[in-house]
Design an enzyme around this catalytic site. Structure first.
Site, mmCIF file in Angstrom:
data_model
loop_
_atom_site.group_PDB
_atom_site.id
_atom_site.type_symbol
_atom_site.label_atom_id
_atom_site.label_comp_id
_atom_site.label_asym_id
_atom_site.label_seq_id
_atom_site.Cartn_x
_atom_site.Cartn_y
_atom_site.Cartn_z
ATOM 1 N N ASP A 11 0.794 -1.238 0.000
ATOM 2 C CA ASP A 11 0.000 0.000 0.000
ATOM 3 C C ASP A 11 0.817 1.273 0.000
ATOM 4 O O ASP A 11 0.291 2.341 0.258
ATOM 5 C CB ASP A 11 -0.995 -0.011 1.176
ATOM 6 C CG ASP A 11 -0.396 0.537 2.459
ATOM 7 O OD1 ASP A 11 0.809 0.325 2.678
ATOM 8 O OD2 ASP A 11 -1.139 1.170 3.221
ATOM 9 N N GLU A 12 2.122 1.170 -0.282
ATOM 10 C CA GLU A 12 2.877 2.419 -0.313
ATOM 11 C C GLU A 12 3.994 2.416 -1.341
ATOM 12 O O GLU A 12 4.573 1.374 -1.662
ATOM 13 C CB GLU A 12 3.414 2.778 1.074
ATOM 14 C CG GLU A 12 4.526 1.900 1.562
ATOM 15 C CD GLU A 12 4.791 2.096 3.047
ATOM 16 O OE1 GLU A 12 4.062 1.483 3.852
ATOM 17 O OE2 GLU A 12 5.726 2.824 3.385
HETATM 18 N N1 DCP Z 1 -0.495 -5.137 7.532
HETATM 19 C C1 DCP Z 1 -0.341 -6.432 8.038
HETATM 20 N N2 DCP Z 1 0.320 -6.623 9.226
HETATM 21 C C2 DCP Z 1 0.801 -5.575 9.923
HETATM 22 C C3 DCP Z 1 0.666 -4.272 9.421
HETATM 23 C C4 DCP Z 1 -0.004 -4.095 8.226
HETATM 24 O O1 DCP Z 1 -0.775 -7.383 7.402
HETATM 25 N N3 DCP Z 1 1.433 -5.764 11.069
HETATM 26 C C5 DCP Z 1 -1.238 -4.954 6.290
HETATM 27 C C6 DCP Z 1 -2.604 -4.388 6.584
HETATM 28 C C7 DCP Z 1 -2.511 -2.961 6.173
HETATM 29 C C8 DCP Z 1 -1.474 -2.990 5.077
HETATM 30 O O2 DCP Z 1 -0.593 -4.046 5.425
HETATM 31 O O3 DCP Z 1 -3.770 -2.471 5.721
HETATM 32 C C9 DCP Z 1 -0.723 -1.693 4.956
HETATM 33 O O4 DCP Z 1 0.024 -1.429 6.124
HETATM 34 P P1 DCP Z 1 0.189 0.002 6.739
HETATM 35 O O5 DCP Z 1 1.283 -0.088 7.736
HETATM 36 O O6 DCP Z 1 0.321 1.000 5.655
HETATM 37 O O7 DCP Z 1 -1.137 0.251 7.591
HETATM 38 P P2 DCP Z 1 -2.571 0.699 7.122
HETATM 39 O O8 DCP Z 1 -2.593 1.081 5.678
HETATM 40 O O9 DCP Z 1 -3.548 -0.352 7.506
HETATM 41 O O10 DCP Z 1 -2.854 1.948 8.043
HETATM 42 P P3 DCP Z 1 -2.219 3.402 7.936
HETATM 43 O O11 DCP Z 1 -3.377 4.318 7.680
HETATM 44 O O12 DCP Z 1 -1.598 3.652 9.261
HETATM 45 O O13 DCP Z 1 -1.218 3.378 6.813
HETATM 46 MG MG MG Z 2 -1.134 2.340 4.925
HETATM 47 MG MG MG Z 3 2.025 1.123 4.351
#
Ligand code: DCP
Ligand code: MG
Ligand code: MG
Length: 367
Positions: free
Chosen positions: A126-127
Protein backbone atom coordinates in the site's frame (compact mmCIF):
# COMPACT_ATOMS: atom_id res chain seq x y z
CA UNK A 1 35.30 13.68 19.33
CA UNK A 2 33.27 13.64 22.49
CA UNK A 3 31.79 17.05 22.03
CA UNK A 4 30.97 16.88 18.38
CA UNK A 5 27.20 16.41 18.69
CA UNK A 6 26.81 19.52 20.78
CA UNK A 7 29.06 21.37 18.41
CA UNK A 8 26.83 20.49 15.49
CA UNK A 9 23.80 21.42 17.50
CA UNK A 10 25.01 24.93 18.14
CA UNK A 11 26.14 25.24 14.54
CA UNK A 12 22.55 25.65 13.44
CA UNK A 13 22.68 29.35 14.16
CA UNK A 14 25.53 29.47 11.75
CA UNK A 15 23.85 27.98 8.75
CA UNK A 16 21.87 30.28 6.59
CA UNK A 17 18.35 28.88 6.45
CA UNK A 18 17.15 31.73 4.25
CA UNK A 19 19.06 30.09 1.42
CA UNK A 20 15.83 28.39 0.41
CA UNK A 21 14.66 29.61 -2.95
CA UNK A 22 11.00 28.89 -3.83
CA UNK A 23 11.83 28.89 -7.55
CA UNK A 24 14.52 26.28 -7.23
CA UNK A 25 14.01 22.72 -8.46
CA UNK A 26 15.02 19.74 -6.34
CA UNK A 27 14.87 15.96 -6.44
CA UNK A 28 11.93 15.28 -4.14
CA UNK A 29 10.15 12.17 -2.88
CA UNK A 30 6.41 11.79 -2.43
CA UNK A 31 5.53 8.82 -0.23
CA UNK A 32 1.98 7.75 -0.95
CA UNK A 33 0.60 5.38 1.71
CA UNK A 34 -2.98 4.20 1.70
CA UNK A 35 -4.95 4.77 4.90
CA UNK A 36 -6.07 1.63 6.84
CA UNK A 37 -5.63 -0.13 3.53
CA UNK A 38 -7.22 -3.59 3.93
CA UNK A 39 -10.10 -2.14 5.94
CA UNK A 40 -10.54 0.66 3.38
CA UNK A 41 -10.74 -1.96 0.60
CA UNK A 42 -13.52 -3.71 2.53
CA UNK A 43 -15.39 -0.44 3.06
CA UNK A 44 -14.99 0.35 -0.63
CA UNK A 45 -16.87 -2.78 -1.64
CA UNK A 46 -19.37 -2.44 1.15
CA UNK A 47 -19.97 1.30 1.67
CA UNK A 48 -22.50 0.59 4.45
CA UNK A 49 -19.46 0.03 6.71
CA UNK A 50 -18.24 3.59 6.17
CA UNK A 51 -19.08 5.00 9.60
CA UNK A 52 -18.50 1.80 11.54
CA UNK A 53 -15.41 0.52 13.32
CA UNK A 54 -13.89 -2.07 10.98
CA UNK A 55 -10.97 -4.44 11.50
CA UNK A 56 -9.49 -7.01 9.13
CA UNK A 57 -7.98 -10.18 10.58
CA UNK A 58 -6.13 -13.27 9.52
CA UNK A 59 -6.58 -16.52 11.36
CA UNK A 60 -5.02 -19.94 11.48
CA UNK A 61 -7.27 -22.39 13.27
CA UNK A 62 -8.38 -20.89 16.55
CA UNK A 63 -5.79 -18.16 16.68
CA UNK A 64 -6.15 -14.94 14.79
CA UNK A 65 -4.53 -11.52 14.56
CA UNK A 66 -5.71 -8.10 13.50
CA UNK A 67 -3.95 -6.92 10.33
CA UNK A 68 -5.41 -3.43 10.34
CA UNK A 69 -8.33 -1.37 11.58
CA UNK A 70 -9.92 1.84 10.37
CA UNK A 71 -9.49 4.98 12.45
CA UNK A 72 -12.90 4.60 14.12
CA UNK A 73 -11.81 1.19 15.36
CA UNK A 74 -8.39 2.53 16.38
CA UNK A 75 -10.18 5.00 18.66
CA UNK A 76 -11.68 1.96 20.39
CA UNK A 77 -8.15 0.69 21.02
CA UNK A 78 -7.82 -1.78 18.17
CA UNK A 79 -4.61 -1.88 16.16
CA UNK A 80 -2.69 -4.23 13.88
CA UNK A 81 -1.04 -7.01 15.80
CA UNK A 82 -3.83 -7.31 18.36
CA UNK A 83 -5.22 -10.76 18.94
CA UNK A 84 -8.56 -11.68 17.43
CA UNK A 85 -9.83 -12.71 20.85
CA UNK A 86 -9.18 -9.20 22.19
CA UNK A 87 -10.93 -7.67 19.16
CA UNK A 88 -13.96 -9.91 19.63
CA UNK A 89 -14.56 -8.28 23.00
CA UNK A 90 -14.98 -4.81 21.46
CA UNK A 91 -18.66 -4.03 21.13
CA UNK A 92 -19.85 -3.03 17.65
CA UNK A 93 -16.52 -3.80 15.96
CA UNK A 94 -17.01 -5.25 12.47
CA UNK A 95 -14.49 -8.05 11.97
CA UNK A 96 -13.70 -9.20 8.44
CA UNK A 97 -11.43 -12.03 7.38
CA UNK A 98 -8.63 -10.89 5.07
CA UNK A 99 -9.12 -11.35 1.33
CA UNK A 100 -5.56 -10.92 0.12
CA UNK A 101 -6.39 -11.53 -3.51
CA UNK A 102 -8.75 -8.59 -3.54
CA UNK A 103 -6.26 -6.26 -1.78
CA UNK A 104 -3.51 -7.26 -4.22
CA UNK A 105 -5.77 -6.58 -7.16
CA UNK A 106 -6.67 -3.13 -5.82
CA UNK A 107 -3.00 -2.45 -5.06
CA UNK A 108 -1.96 -3.36 -8.61
CA UNK A 109 -4.57 -1.00 -10.03
CA UNK A 110 -3.44 1.83 -7.75
CA UNK A 111 0.22 1.41 -8.69
CA UNK A 112 -0.57 1.21 -12.40
CA UNK A 113 -2.43 4.48 -11.97
CA UNK A 114 0.37 6.10 -9.92
CA UNK A 115 2.92 5.35 -12.64
CA UNK A 116 1.10 7.90 -14.76
CA UNK A 117 2.42 10.60 -12.38
CA UNK A 118 6.12 9.74 -12.55
CA UNK A 119 8.70 7.15 -11.67
CA UNK A 120 7.39 4.97 -8.82
CA UNK A 121 9.30 2.80 -6.33
CA UNK A 122 6.78 0.49 -4.71
CA UNK A 123 7.82 -0.50 -1.17
CA UNK A 124 4.83 -2.47 0.05
CA UNK A 125 1.31 -3.46 -0.90
CA UNK A 126 0.00 0.00 0.00
CA UNK A 127 2.88 2.42 -0.31
CA UNK A 128 5.35 3.73 -2.83
CA UNK A 129 7.63 6.67 -3.53
CA UNK A 130 7.04 8.92 -6.49
CA UNK A 131 10.30 10.47 -7.61
CA UNK A 132 9.78 14.06 -8.58
CA UNK A 133 12.01 16.83 -9.86
CA UNK A 134 10.67 20.34 -9.40
CA UNK A 135 9.93 23.01 -6.81
CA UNK A 136 8.44 22.20 -3.40
CA UNK A 137 5.27 24.05 -4.37
CA UNK A 138 4.91 21.92 -7.51
CA UNK A 139 5.42 18.79 -5.43
CA UNK A 140 2.67 19.89 -3.05
CA UNK A 141 0.30 20.56 -5.94
CA UNK A 142 1.10 17.15 -7.40
CA UNK A 143 0.37 15.51 -4.03
CA UNK A 144 -3.04 17.19 -3.86
CA UNK A 145 -3.81 16.06 -7.41
CA UNK A 146 -2.77 12.47 -6.65
CA UNK A 147 -4.72 12.31 -3.40
CA UNK A 148 -7.87 13.60 -5.05
CA UNK A 149 -7.42 11.39 -8.10
CA UNK A 150 -7.00 8.23 -5.99
CA UNK A 151 -10.11 9.11 -4.06
CA UNK A 152 -12.10 9.82 -7.24
CA UNK A 153 -10.96 6.70 -9.04
CA UNK A 154 -10.78 4.13 -6.22
CA UNK A 155 -12.87 5.63 -3.39
CA UNK A 156 -9.87 5.08 -1.13
CA UNK A 157 -8.17 7.58 1.19
CA UNK A 158 -4.41 7.99 1.25
CA UNK A 159 -1.82 10.20 2.90
CA UNK A 160 1.22 11.71 1.27
CA UNK A 161 4.53 12.76 2.79
CA UNK A 162 6.83 14.99 0.78
CA UNK A 163 10.51 15.26 1.57
CA UNK A 164 13.95 15.89 0.15
CA UNK A 165 14.83 12.26 0.87
CA UNK A 166 12.95 9.00 1.36
CA UNK A 167 13.20 8.89 5.13
CA UNK A 168 11.81 12.39 5.59
CA UNK A 169 8.96 11.64 3.15
CA UNK A 170 8.14 8.45 5.05
CA UNK A 171 8.05 10.13 8.46
CA UNK A 172 6.17 13.15 7.09
CA UNK A 173 3.52 10.73 5.80
CA UNK A 174 3.03 9.30 9.30
CA UNK A 175 2.32 12.84 10.46
CA UNK A 176 -0.06 13.44 7.55
CA UNK A 177 -2.33 10.53 8.50
CA UNK A 178 -5.20 10.14 8.01
CA UNK A 179 -5.98 11.60 4.61
CA UNK A 180 -3.48 14.44 4.79
CA UNK A 181 -0.40 15.83 3.10
CA UNK A 182 2.72 16.90 4.98
CA UNK A 183 5.74 18.47 3.35
CA UNK A 184 9.14 19.02 4.95
CA UNK A 185 11.65 21.22 3.16
CA UNK A 186 15.38 20.71 3.55
CA UNK A 187 15.67 23.89 5.61
CA UNK A 188 13.05 22.49 8.04
CA UNK A 189 14.46 18.95 8.25
CA UNK A 190 16.43 19.10 11.47
CA UNK A 191 13.75 21.11 13.26
CA UNK A 192 11.14 18.57 12.13
CA UNK A 193 13.19 15.63 13.38
CA UNK A 194 13.66 17.19 16.84
CA UNK A 195 10.22 16.07 17.93
CA UNK A 196 10.08 12.79 16.06
CA UNK A 197 10.05 9.85 18.44
CA UNK A 198 12.82 7.34 17.89
CA UNK A 199 10.44 4.47 17.17
CA UNK A 200 9.04 6.45 14.22
CA UNK A 201 12.49 6.60 12.68
CA UNK A 202 13.12 4.34 9.76
CA UNK A 203 15.14 1.28 10.74
CA UNK A 204 14.69 1.77 14.48
CA UNK A 205 12.92 -1.28 15.84
CA UNK A 206 11.64 -2.23 19.26
CA UNK A 207 15.04 -3.37 20.52
CA UNK A 208 16.83 -0.14 19.64
CA UNK A 209 13.93 1.95 20.98
CA UNK A 210 14.19 0.16 24.31
CA UNK A 211 17.95 0.66 24.52
CA UNK A 212 17.54 4.34 23.68
CA UNK A 213 14.74 4.90 26.18
CA UNK A 214 16.88 3.31 28.87
CA UNK A 215 19.48 6.05 28.43
CA UNK A 216 16.88 8.80 28.31
CA UNK A 217 16.62 9.19 24.53
CA UNK A 218 13.10 9.52 23.20
CA UNK A 219 13.18 12.01 20.34
CA UNK A 220 15.41 13.36 17.59
CA UNK A 221 16.66 16.23 19.70
CA UNK A 222 17.77 13.82 22.45
CA UNK A 223 20.00 12.04 19.94
CA UNK A 224 21.79 15.24 18.99
CA UNK A 225 22.24 16.19 22.63
CA UNK A 226 23.45 12.76 23.72
CA UNK A 227 27.02 11.91 24.49
CA UNK A 228 28.12 10.19 21.26
CA UNK A 229 30.53 7.82 22.97
CA UNK A 230 27.67 6.59 25.18
CA UNK A 231 25.47 6.15 22.11
CA UNK A 232 28.20 4.16 20.38
CA UNK A 233 28.77 2.05 23.45
CA UNK A 234 25.08 1.16 23.75
CA UNK A 235 24.23 0.73 20.07
CA UNK A 236 27.47 0.09 18.26
CA UNK A 237 29.16 2.42 15.76
CA UNK A 238 26.94 1.69 12.82
CA UNK A 239 23.56 2.21 14.48
CA UNK A 240 24.86 5.25 16.35
CA UNK A 241 25.93 6.98 13.16
CA UNK A 242 22.68 5.95 11.42
CA UNK A 243 20.68 7.56 14.21
CA UNK A 244 22.79 10.67 14.16
CA UNK A 245 22.08 11.16 10.45
CA UNK A 246 18.37 10.53 10.95
CA UNK A 247 18.25 13.12 13.71
CA UNK A 248 19.94 15.58 11.36
CA UNK A 249 17.21 14.90 8.78
CA UNK A 250 19.55 13.01 6.47
CA UNK A 251 18.89 9.66 4.82
CA UNK A 252 21.41 7.13 6.12
CA UNK A 253 20.45 4.61 3.46
CA UNK A 254 20.62 6.78 0.42
CA UNK A 255 23.26 4.73 -1.37
CA UNK A 256 21.72 1.34 -0.79
CA UNK A 257 19.60 1.24 -3.89
CA UNK A 258 21.66 3.43 -6.12
CA UNK A 259 24.91 3.83 -7.88
CA UNK A 260 27.97 3.94 -5.71
CA UNK A 261 28.89 7.62 -5.15
CA UNK A 262 32.12 9.16 -6.48
CA UNK A 263 32.24 11.55 -3.56
CA UNK A 264 30.22 12.63 -0.53
CA UNK A 265 30.09 16.28 0.35
CA UNK A 266 28.30 19.03 2.23
CA UNK A 267 28.38 22.74 1.66
CA UNK A 268 27.21 25.46 4.05
CA UNK A 269 26.64 29.19 3.77
CA UNK A 270 27.65 31.19 6.81
CA UNK A 271 25.12 33.51 8.35
CA UNK A 272 27.74 36.24 8.23
CA UNK A 273 31.24 36.32 6.77
CA UNK A 274 33.85 34.76 9.04
CA UNK A 275 37.60 34.38 9.36
CA UNK A 276 39.13 30.93 9.01
CA UNK A 277 39.76 30.58 12.73
CA UNK A 278 36.05 31.09 13.38
CA UNK A 279 34.93 28.18 11.19
CA UNK A 280 36.89 25.30 12.69
CA UNK A 281 33.94 23.91 14.66
CA UNK A 282 31.65 24.11 11.67
CA UNK A 283 34.22 22.35 9.48
CA UNK A 284 34.62 19.56 12.04
CA UNK A 285 30.86 19.19 12.30
CA UNK A 286 30.66 18.82 8.52
CA UNK A 287 33.44 16.24 8.54
CA UNK A 288 31.56 14.37 11.24
CA UNK A 289 28.36 14.40 9.19
CA UNK A 290 30.17 12.87 6.21
CA UNK A 291 32.07 10.25 8.19
CA UNK A 292 28.81 9.18 9.86
CA UNK A 293 27.26 8.79 6.42
CA UNK A 294 30.21 6.70 5.27
CA UNK A 295 30.07 4.51 8.37
CA UNK A 296 26.37 3.75 7.98
CA UNK A 297 26.83 2.86 4.35
CA UNK A 298 30.09 0.95 4.74
CA UNK A 299 31.94 3.37 2.53
CA UNK A 300 35.63 4.17 2.92
CA UNK A 301 37.54 7.06 1.40
CA UNK A 302 41.00 8.54 1.08
CA UNK A 303 40.84 12.15 -0.06
CA UNK A 304 39.40 15.15 1.73
CA UNK A 305 38.79 18.45 -0.03
CA UNK A 306 38.05 21.69 1.72
CA UNK A 307 36.46 24.29 -0.51
CA UNK A 308 36.28 27.89 0.57
CA UNK A 309 34.25 30.58 -1.13
CA UNK A 310 35.35 34.01 0.00
CA UNK A 311 33.06 36.98 0.39
CA UNK A 312 34.45 38.41 -2.87
CA UNK A 313 33.18 35.16 -4.52
CA UNK A 314 36.63 33.91 -5.31
CA UNK A 315 37.03 30.31 -4.34
CA UNK A 316 39.79 27.87 -3.58
CA UNK A 317 39.99 24.16 -2.95
CA UNK A 318 42.49 22.43 -0.70
CA UNK A 319 42.91 18.64 -0.87
CA UNK A 320 44.88 16.00 0.90
CA UNK A 321 44.89 12.21 0.72
CA UNK A 322 45.50 9.69 3.45
CA UNK A 323 47.70 6.69 2.79
CA UNK A 324 44.85 4.34 3.70
CA UNK A 325 41.12 4.15 3.11
CA UNK A 326 39.10 5.00 6.19
CA UNK A 327 35.80 6.37 7.45
CA UNK A 328 37.17 7.36 10.82
CA UNK A 329 36.16 10.86 11.89
CA UNK A 330 39.39 11.57 13.76
CA UNK A 331 41.57 10.86 10.73
CA UNK A 332 39.57 13.11 8.44
CA UNK A 333 39.30 15.78 11.14
CA UNK A 334 43.08 15.94 11.31
CA UNK A 335 43.40 16.59 7.58
CA UNK A 336 40.60 19.14 7.69
CA UNK A 337 42.42 21.09 10.41
CA UNK A 338 45.64 20.93 8.42
CA UNK A 339 43.92 22.18 5.26
CA UNK A 340 42.15 24.94 7.14
CA UNK A 341 45.50 26.28 8.33
CA UNK A 342 46.49 26.75 4.68
CA UNK A 343 43.41 28.88 3.92
CA UNK A 344 44.04 32.57 3.19
CA UNK A 345 43.26 35.23 5.79
CA UNK A 346 40.18 36.58 4.00
CA UNK A 347 36.50 36.78 4.92
CA UNK A 348 34.72 33.51 4.12
CA UNK A 349 31.13 33.21 2.86
CA UNK A 350 30.65 29.51 2.13
CA UNK A 351 32.53 26.38 3.06
CA UNK A 352 32.39 22.86 1.66
CA UNK A 353 33.85 19.50 2.63
CA UNK A 354 34.03 16.59 0.21
CA UNK A 355 35.50 13.15 0.67
CA UNK A 356 36.38 11.34 -2.54
CA UNK A 357 38.34 8.33 -3.73
CA UNK A 358 35.68 6.08 -2.26
CA UNK A 359 35.43 2.32 -2.03
CA UNK A 360 32.66 0.09 -0.70
CA UNK A 361 33.22 -1.80 2.58
CA UNK A 362 36.44 -3.29 3.80
CA UNK A 363 37.47 -5.78 1.16
CA UNK A 364 40.38 -8.15 0.75
CA UNK A 365 43.41 -6.33 -0.53
CA UNK A 366 41.63 -3.00 -0.56
CA UNK A 367 42.57 -1.84 2.90
N1 DCP B 1 -0.49 -5.14 7.53
C1 DCP B 1 -0.34 -6.43 8.04
N2 DCP B 1 0.32 -6.62 9.23
C2 DCP B 1 0.80 -5.58 9.92
C3 DCP B 1 0.67 -4.27 9.42
C4 DCP B 1 0.00 -4.09 8.23
O1 DCP B 1 -0.77 -7.38 7.40
N3 DCP B 1 1.43 -5.76 11.07
C5 DCP B 1 -1.24 -4.95 6.29
C6 DCP B 1 -2.60 -4.39 6.58
C7 DCP B 1 -2.51 -2.96 6.17
C8 DCP B 1 -1.47 -2.99 5.08
O2 DCP B 1 -0.59 -4.05 5.42
O3 DCP B 1 -3.77 -2.47 5.72
C9 DCP B 1 -0.72 -1.69 4.96
O4 DCP B 1 0.02 -1.43 6.12
P1 DCP B 1 0.19 0.00 6.74
O5 DCP B 1 1.28 -0.09 7.74
O6 DCP B 1 0.32 1.00 5.65
O7 DCP B 1 -1.14 0.25 7.59
P2 DCP B 1 -2.57 0.70 7.12
O8 DCP B 1 -2.59 1.08 5.68
O9 DCP B 1 -3.55 -0.35 7.51
O10 DCP B 1 -2.85 1.95 8.04
P3 DCP B 1 -2.22 3.40 7.94
O11 DCP B 1 -3.38 4.32 7.68
O12 DCP B 1 -1.60 3.65 9.26
O13 DCP B 1 -1.22 3.38 6.81
MG1 MG C 1 -1.13 2.34 4.92
MG1 MG D 1 2.03 1.12 4.35
Amino acid sequence: MLKIFTIIYSMNDFVNASEYNPEEKYNLFLLVDMDYFYAACEIRRNPKLKDKPVAVYHSVGERGAILTANYIARKLGIKSGDSLSKAKKVKGLVLIEADMEYYKKVSNEIFRFLKGFGEVEQVSIDEGYILFHGTYEEAFELAKTIQEAIYQKFSLPCSIGIGYNRVIAKIACEYAKPNGIKMVRRSEGEEFMKNVEVDKMYGVGEKTTKLLNEIGIYKGEDILKADPSKLREVLGDRTASMLYLLAKGEDPYKYSKREFPKSIGVIRTLEEDKNKDEILELVLAMVYEISAEMQTNDIFGKTLTLKVIYSDFENRSYSKSLSEYTNDFEKFAEIAKELLSEVEEKKIRRVGITISNLIPRRGKGLI
